[in-house]
Write a protein that holds these residues in place. Structure first.
Motif, PDB file in Angstrom:
ATOM      1  N   UNK A 115       4.979   3.976  12.435  1.00 44.44           N
ATOM      2  CA  UNK A 115       4.324   4.693  11.345  1.00 44.44           C
ATOM      3  C   UNK A 115       2.830   4.750  11.619  1.00 44.44           C
ATOM      4  N   UNK A 116       2.249   5.916  11.405  1.00 39.42           N
ATOM      5  CA  UNK A 116       0.805   6.126  11.467  1.00 39.42           C
ATOM      6  C   UNK A 116       0.277   5.990  10.046  1.00 39.42           C
ATOM      7  N   UNK A 117      -0.465   4.927   9.758  1.00 43.00           N
ATOM      8  CA  UNK A 117      -0.957   4.677   8.407  1.00 43.00           C
ATOM      9  C   UNK A 117      -2.178   5.515   8.044  1.00 43.00           C
ATOM     10  N   UNK A 118      -2.590   6.412   8.921  1.00 40.27           N
ATOM     11  CA  UNK A 118      -3.704   7.300   8.577  1.00 40.27           C
ATOM     12  C   UNK A 118      -3.217   8.557   7.861  1.00 40.27           C
ATOM     13  N   UNK A 119      -1.903   8.635   7.637  1.00 38.00           N
ATOM     14  CA  UNK A 119      -1.299   9.744   6.900  1.00 38.00           C
ATOM     15  C   UNK A 119      -0.336   9.149   5.858  1.00 38.00           C
ATOM     16  N   UNK A 120       0.308  10.004   5.102  1.00 44.05           N
ATOM     17  CA  UNK A 120       1.264   9.545   4.094  1.00 44.05           C
ATOM     18  C   UNK A 120       2.349   8.695   4.759  1.00 44.05           C
ATOM     19  N   UNK A 121       2.636   7.549   4.155  1.00 39.77           N
ATOM     20  CA  UNK A 121       3.654   6.639   4.670  1.00 39.77           C
ATOM     21  C   UNK A 121       5.003   7.055   4.086  1.00 39.77           C
ATOM     22  N   UNK A 122       5.973   7.239   4.940  1.00 44.44           N
ATOM     23  CA  UNK A 122       7.288   7.715   4.524  1.00 44.44           C
ATOM     24  C   UNK A 122       8.115   6.572   3.926  1.00 44.44           C
ATOM     25  N   UNK A 145      -8.841   4.625   3.322  1.00 42.44           N
ATOM     26  CA  UNK A 145      -8.362   5.870   2.715  1.00 42.44           C
ATOM     27  C   UNK A 145      -7.694   6.677   3.821  1.00 42.44           C
ATOM     28  N   UNK A 146      -6.434   6.984   3.730  1.00 47.51           N
ATOM     29  CA  UNK A 146      -5.540   6.924   2.578  1.00 47.51           C
ATOM     30  C   UNK A 146      -4.674   5.678   2.500  1.00 47.51           C
ATOM     31  N   UNK A 147      -4.796   4.741   3.409  1.00 52.36           N
ATOM     32  CA  UNK A 147      -3.836   3.631   3.485  1.00 52.36           C
ATOM     33  C   UNK A 147      -3.740   2.830   2.185  1.00 52.36           C
ATOM     34  N   UNK A 148      -4.862   2.459   1.583  1.00 48.57           N
ATOM     35  CA  UNK A 148      -4.781   1.683   0.342  1.00 48.57           C
ATOM     36  C   UNK A 148      -4.104   2.478  -0.769  1.00 48.57           C
ATOM     37  N   UNK A 149      -4.397   3.768  -0.840  1.00 44.22           N
ATOM     38  CA  UNK A 149      -3.712   4.609  -1.840  1.00 44.22           C
ATOM     39  C   UNK A 149      -2.200   4.589  -1.616  1.00 44.22           C
ATOM     40  N   UNK A 159       3.414  -5.694  -8.422  1.00 40.96           N
ATOM     41  CA  UNK A 159       3.545  -6.207  -7.067  1.00 40.96           C
ATOM     42  C   UNK A 159       2.198  -6.679  -6.543  1.00 40.96           C
ATOM     43  N   UNK A 160       2.163  -7.025  -5.287  1.00 39.37           N
ATOM     44  CA  UNK A 160       0.971  -7.618  -4.694  1.00 39.37           C
ATOM     45  C   UNK A 160       0.685  -6.979  -3.335  1.00 39.37           C
ATOM     46  N   UNK A 161      -0.579  -6.644  -3.105  1.00 37.59           N
ATOM     47  CA  UNK A 161      -1.027  -6.174  -1.795  1.00 37.59           C
ATOM     48  C   UNK A 161      -2.047  -7.190  -1.291  1.00 37.59           C
ATOM     49  N   UNK A 162      -1.799  -7.744  -0.112  1.00 35.90           N
ATOM     50  CA  UNK A 162      -2.722  -8.693   0.509  1.00 35.90           C
ATOM     51  C   UNK A 162      -3.100  -8.117   1.863  1.00 35.90           C
ATOM     52  N   UNK A 163      -4.403  -7.863   2.035  1.00 34.23           N
ATOM     53  CA  UNK A 163      -4.872  -7.249   3.280  1.00 34.23           C
ATOM     54  C   UNK A 163      -6.162  -7.905   3.746  1.00 34.23           C
ATOM     55  N   UNK A 164      -6.335  -7.924   5.041  1.00 33.08           N
ATOM     56  CA  UNK A 164      -7.624  -8.322   5.597  1.00 33.08           C
ATOM     57  C   UNK A 164      -8.398  -7.043   5.895  1.00 33.08           C
TER      58      UNK A 164
END
Length: 174
Positions: A115-122, A145-149, A159-164
């Motif tokens: 998956x390329x996270x620089x576009x919409x995630x399927x 942007x757009x990954x966090x969106x 839910x929970x999002x944990x990112x560095x």
């Protein structure tokens, strides 16, 4: 570690900061996949982010027994830490098929996909209890942007999002 291995690490580290496209990113990590884990553990890199991320999920009362997406999973360093914390239902996505081949060897992931996270995630809306993302929000990699969106869209309500996120790419809301 041999001098050659150290030279390769330096080459890869220089290359990852000069990435100019998703195809570049995929190609570099495909080449690095087989030695990545050794390199980040033994080349003077104190890479604690996978363990710290799993600890953060537990500390924030993330649903460790629920469905988890390891976004930008690479070779699976985070899935090992999550598994040690009790997680069992984990999918992984990454831009590099070579990294995913190594991650598959952990035997922990339920599903792995390129998956390329620089576009919409399927992925369906609200499909994961927890999303982790380690080491991708850095120079010349994935933009928030757009990954966090996308993470907000696919994480379940409550839910929970944990990112560095590398300081240099963090964009303040101010």
């Amino acid at each position: 570690m041999s001098a050659d291995a150290g030279t390769n690490v330096s080459m890869f580290l220089q290359s990852i900061h000069a990435i100019s496209s998703p195809d570049d990113c995929s190609a570099i990590y495909d080449r690095w996949a087989n030695t990545y884990d050794i390199d980040v553990r033994h080349a003077g890199v104190d890479y604690v982010a996978p363990t710290v991320t799993a600890q953060a999920v537990v500390a924030a009362n993330g649903n460790i027994a629920g469905s988890i997406l390891d976004a930008g999973c690479g070779t699976g360093l985070v899935v090992v830490a999550l598994s040690q914390a009790g997680a069992k239902n984990i999918d992984g996505i990454d831009i590099s098929s070579g990294m995913l081949d190594v991650a598959r060897g952990t035997g922990i992931y339920k599903d792995l996909s390129v998956v390329d996270m620089s576009v919409v995630i399927d992925k369906r809306d609200q499909s994961y209890d927890v999303i982790t993302c380690v080491g991708t929000f850095t120079e010349a990699h994935v933009s928030p942007v757009p990954a966090f969106r996308e993470f907000v869209r696919i994480v379940k309500r409550d839910g929970l999002v944990v990112a560095t996120v590398l300081d240099d790419v963090w964009v303040s809301g101010e």
